[in-house]
Design a protein around this motif. Structure first.
Motif, PDB file in Angstrom:
ATOM      1  N   VAL A 159       0.856  -1.188   0.000  1.00  0.00           N
ATOM      2  CA  VAL A 159       0.000   0.000   0.000  1.00  0.00           C
ATOM      3  C   VAL A 159       0.891   1.237   0.000  1.00  0.00           C
ATOM      4  CG1 VAL A 159      -1.779   1.311   1.213  1.00  0.00           C
ATOM      5  CG2 VAL A 159      -1.824  -1.187   1.284  1.00  0.00           C
ATOM      6  N   SER A 160       0.606   2.175  -0.901  1.00  0.00           N
ATOM      7  CA  SER A 160       1.272   3.474  -0.855  1.00  0.00           C
ATOM      8  C   SER A 160       0.370   4.403  -0.053  1.00  0.00           C
ATOM      9  CB  SER A 160       1.487   4.031  -2.265  1.00  0.00           C
ATOM     10  OG  SER A 160       0.250   4.310  -2.884  1.00  0.00           O
ATOM     11  N   ASP A 161       0.800   4.746   1.150  1.00  0.00           N
ATOM     12  CA  ASP A 161      -0.034   5.539   2.049  1.00  0.00           C
ATOM     13  C   ASP A 161       0.072   7.014   1.681  1.00  0.00           C
ATOM     14  OD1 ASP A 161      -1.731   6.174   4.077  1.00  0.00           O
ATOM     15  OD2 ASP A 161      -0.271   5.904   5.686  1.00  0.00           O
ATOM     16  N   THR A 162      -0.437   7.344   0.490  1.00  0.00           N
ATOM     17  CA  THR A 162      -0.332   8.677  -0.086  1.00  0.00           C
ATOM     18  C   THR A 162      -1.686   9.064  -0.661  1.00  0.00           C
ATOM     19  OG1 THR A 162       0.349   7.706  -2.194  1.00  0.00           O
ATOM     20  CG2 THR A 162       2.099   8.359  -0.676  1.00  0.00           C
ATOM     21  N   HIS A 163      -1.735  10.241  -1.280  1.00  0.00           N
ATOM     22  CA  HIS A 163      -2.906  10.618  -2.078  1.00  0.00           C
ATOM     23  C   HIS A 163      -2.471  10.721  -3.533  1.00  0.00           C
ATOM     24  CE1 HIS A 163      -6.254  12.647  -3.908  1.00  0.00           C
ATOM     25  NE2 HIS A 163      -5.474  13.660  -4.243  1.00  0.00           N
ATOM     26  N   PRO A 164      -3.099   9.901  -4.424  1.00  0.00           N
ATOM     27  CA  PRO A 164      -4.025   8.818  -4.094  1.00  0.00           C
ATOM     28  C   PRO A 164      -3.286   7.617  -3.509  1.00  0.00           C
ATOM     29  CG  PRO A 164      -3.605   8.835  -6.444  1.00  0.00           C
ATOM     30  CD  PRO A 164      -2.893  10.038  -5.880  1.00  0.00           C
TER      31      PRO A 164
END
Length: 210
Positions: A159-164
């Motif tokens: 998971v890339s915990d970013t936006h998006p």
């Protein structure tokens, strides 16, 4: 169908989010937010074990944020990174509340909704043994088609915990928008999830497959 209970939560969902959201890099609001819920919808866990809810929240005049949550009766093994907190449900007892991006049940239900052109789960309450439907003014729609095969999702790999936020599973990759500006678009012909709600009749992109 999502069967809900008329119950108290201690702390409440918004209280948990008030503490958790300022820890995220993609959050740009005040350090001590007083969040307002703009809308919410649920997906149905086919196994009936995990609550899956997406909330749209806003802090003051800040941007609209999408926060997907899962509710579990016991901790999810290996998901400590995604734990938002615990709450006491006056009917169901202790509940572990997770950022759903790290929960395979959320990924599976999101993928199924997007790819099959499904909608949010109907919400029902049971009152004195009688089930009553709670109308939801927020409407969610997948762009896919009924009957399309949906790959099984059993694990979240990255998971890339970013936006998006990009969620890589063992069968499909999903992209979830955290900040909803109203002008986002999915790449190419990627299957999408969009939503409308009172005061916002133009569909907003929430997520897409790919």
């Amino acid at each position: 169908m999502a069967l809900l209970h008329r119950a108290d939560l201690t702390p409440t969902k918004l209280e948990l989010l008030n503490a958790w959201l300022p820890t995220k890099d993609w959050y740009t609001g005040p350090a001590e937010p007083d969040l307002e819920k703009v809308g919410a919808f649920r997906f149905d866990d086919p196994a009936g074990e995990v609550g899956v809810e997406t909330m749209l929240v806003r802090a003051g005049d800040g941007p609209l944020l999408q926060v997907a949550l899962t509710y579990r009766a016991a901790p999810l093994a290996g998901a400590e990174r995604w734990l938002i907190g615990t709450t006491e449900h006056s009917v169901l007892g202790p509940r572990w509340v997770y950022d759903a991006s790290g929960d395979p049940v959320y990924a599976a239900t999101l993928a199924a909704t997007i790819l099959t052109g499904a909608a949010e789960a109907a919400e029902e309450f049971e009152v004195d043994g009688v089930r009553q439907v709670r109308p939801n003014p927020m409407q969610v729609t997948g762009s896919g088609h009924a009957g399309v095969p949906v790959p099984a999702v059993t694990a979240v790999l990255d998971v890339s915990d970013t936006h998006p936020t990009r969620i890589a599973t063992d069968s499909v990759t999903l992209t979830v928008l955290r900040v909803l500006t109203g002008d986002a678009a999915a790449p190419g012909d990627a299957p999408t999830l969009t939503a409308t709600w009172p005061g916002s009749p133009t569909p907003h992109l929430l997520a897409y497959a790919g």
